[in-house]
Design an enzyme around this catalytic site. Sequence first.
Site, PDB file in Angstrom:
ATOM      1  CG  HIS A 191      -2.042  -0.943   1.169  1.00 59.99           C
ATOM      2  ND1 HIS A 191      -3.084  -0.888   2.047  1.00 59.99           N
ATOM      3  CD2 HIS A 191      -2.306  -1.967   0.328  1.00 59.99           C
ATOM      4  CE1 HIS A 191      -3.957  -1.848   1.770  1.00 59.99           C
ATOM      5  NE2 HIS A 191      -3.498  -2.519   0.722  1.00 59.99           N
TER       6      HIS A 191
ATOM      7  CD  GLU B  63      -1.897   4.805   3.189  1.00 58.25           C
ATOM      8  OE1 GLU B  63      -3.033   5.276   3.348  1.00 58.25           O
ATOM      9  OE2 GLU B  63      -1.685   3.794   2.493  1.00 58.25           O
TER      10      GLU B  63
ATOM     11  CB  CYS C  19      -6.490   0.073   4.919  1.00 64.48           C
ATOM     12  SG  CYS C  19      -4.808  -0.539   5.116  1.00 64.48           S
TER      13      CYS C  19
ATOM     14  CB  CYS D  35      -2.027   1.913   5.941  1.00 64.81           C
ATOM     15  SG  CYS D  35      -1.393   1.001   4.509  1.00 64.81           S
TER      16      CYS D  35
END
Length: 146
Positions: free
Chosen positions: A53, A55, A79, A89
Amino acid sequence: MSADDLAWLALACDLARECPPSETAFSVGAVVVDAGGVELARGYSRETDEKVHAEESALAKLAGRDLSGATVYSSLEPCARRLSRPKPCARLIMERGIGRVVFAWREPALFVEGDGVELLEASGVEVVELPELAESAREPNRHLLG
């Protein structure tokens, strides 16, 4: 919210366009900025592997660094639930001591429930939503939204 917040978040939204397309995940961009307004790292979804992801990618570049006082700018709400990794994240952000998150678009319940804002706020993280950039964040995800 400041003009700097808008500029950093616009950069995160631009980074989302770098993501390889996916039918099973959103295209997201993220930028980590220190308390003095200096960029520390940036990342985007699927930058280093098909499951990373935005981040997560940006934070991985800062392993071992003190991130207290930093802000994470993310085109999508970080998330709080994740199918592909053990830590979402929002949890990674909290564990790194980051005290502020600015994002453009709340995560639609397409893959998992999006409640990153609530998780972050419950742990004392300041969360700022700038919906004026939500359209820019949605644009690289049009193929998922029908």
